[in-house]
Design a protein around this motif. Structure first.
Motif, PDB file in Angstrom:
ATOM      1  N   VAL A 103       0.836  -1.207   0.000  1.00  0.00           N
ATOM      2  CA  VAL A 103       0.000   0.000   0.000  1.00  0.00           C
ATOM      3  C   VAL A 103       0.869   1.254   0.000  1.00  0.00           C
ATOM      4  O   VAL A 103       0.601   2.215  -0.740  1.00  0.00           O
ATOM      5  CB  VAL A 103      -0.952   0.004   1.214  1.00  0.00           C
ATOM      6  CG1 VAL A 103      -1.737   1.310   1.272  1.00  0.00           C
ATOM      7  CG2 VAL A 103      -1.918  -1.174   1.142  1.00  0.00           C
ATOM      8  N   GLU A 121      -5.720  -1.708  -1.853  1.00  0.00           N
ATOM      9  CA  GLU A 121      -4.325  -2.136  -1.883  1.00  0.00           C
ATOM     10  C   GLU A 121      -3.499  -1.347  -2.890  1.00  0.00           C
ATOM     11  O   GLU A 121      -2.275  -1.275  -2.766  1.00  0.00           O
ATOM     12  CB  GLU A 121      -4.243  -3.634  -2.193  1.00  0.00           C
ATOM     13  CG  GLU A 121      -4.648  -4.516  -1.032  1.00  0.00           C
ATOM     14  CD  GLU A 121      -4.442  -5.990  -1.319  1.00  0.00           C
ATOM     15  OE1 GLU A 121      -4.061  -6.322  -2.461  1.00  0.00           O
ATOM     16  OE2 GLU A 121      -4.654  -6.811  -0.409  1.00  0.00           O
ATOM     17  N   ILE A 177      -7.910  -1.937   5.166  1.00  0.00           N
ATOM     18  CA  ILE A 177      -7.326  -2.167   3.846  1.00  0.00           C
ATOM     19  C   ILE A 177      -8.216  -3.141   3.069  1.00  0.00           C
ATOM     20  O   ILE A 177      -8.588  -4.200   3.573  1.00  0.00           O
ATOM     21  CB  ILE A 177      -5.901  -2.745   3.958  1.00  0.00           C
ATOM     22  CG1 ILE A 177      -5.017  -1.825   4.829  1.00  0.00           C
ATOM     23  CG2 ILE A 177      -5.293  -2.912   2.576  1.00  0.00           C
ATOM     24  CD1 ILE A 177      -4.907  -0.400   4.322  1.00  0.00           C
TER      25      ILE A 177
END
Length: 214
Positions: A18, A110, A143
């Motif tokens: 990320v 991501e 996430i």
């Protein structure tokens, strides 16, 4: 390898991806192994004497950042302490020019795209424009695999949970499930998708190896 160690390693590897993607979008990312490390990093980023405000966020409270800032050395626009609507609006207008705006993020893909949903919209407006810097404290629970998953998380997980937390008069606060409602009390008025920052150094994320926020 213990279960916790596996999760920790997975989170670190995922965070590295990320952070790399954020850099390609002209945003800065860091990884903190704990809440304590996240607090230390945040206080290193925010210089003493800076003006600071924040949007509705549990995450900055969970790492102790709000309490640390209240101890002094900063000019705070603590709009959540103000009950009078007109006085609060004046404070929010001043806070729009703060050096640092603190918040979290409803979801991060991501590949580094940020997704946020807001009701009053002071939070998403400050993320998009205004304060000189935006510092986000983001637990690894936020996430998501891709943009579609991030949008789904924001709408179907974060929004109903926040509606319950805020005692909103909405179907999701009563059932825990999004109805895509148009209720007057909906907290899903504005969707903000941030895919790039033109201002180098403005958008800063600290990804934390913990479950933070909703």
């Amino acid at each position: 390898m213990a279960e916790f160690d596996c999760v920790k390693m997975r989170n670190q590897l995922r965070a590295e991806k990320v952070i790399k993607e954020l850099k390609g979008r002209n945003m800065t990312g860091y990884y903190a192994d704990s809440r304590e490390e996240a607090l230390r990093m945040a206080l290193e980023i925010i210089p003493k004497g800076a003006s600071v405000s924040w949007g509705g966020t549990i995450s900055i409270e969970q790492i102790g950042l709000k309490d640390a800032l209240r101890k002094g050395g900063y000019k705070l626009y603590a709009v959540d302490d103000i009950k009078d609507p007109e006085e609060r609006r004046r404070a929010e207008t001043l806070a729009f020019n703060a050096d640092y705006f603190l918040t979290s993020c409803n979801a991060v893909s991501e590949d580094g795209i940020l997704v946020n949903i807001d009701g009053r919209s002071n939070r998403v407006s400050s993320i998009a424009y205004g304060p000189k810097h935006v510092l986000m404290i983001v637990g690894m629970n936020k996430i998501a695999r891709d943009l579609d998953a991030a949008l789904s998380r924001a709408k179907n997980e974060a929004a109903p949970l926040n509606a319950v937390r805020l005692s909103a008069d909405t179907p999701c606060a009563k059932t825990g499930v999004c109805f895509d409602c148009k209720a007057p009390g909906t907290i899903c008025c504005q969707y903000l998708v941030t895919r790039y920052s033109r201002q180098t150094g403005r958008m800063i994320l600290i990804l934390v190896n913990d479950y933070l926020g909703l």
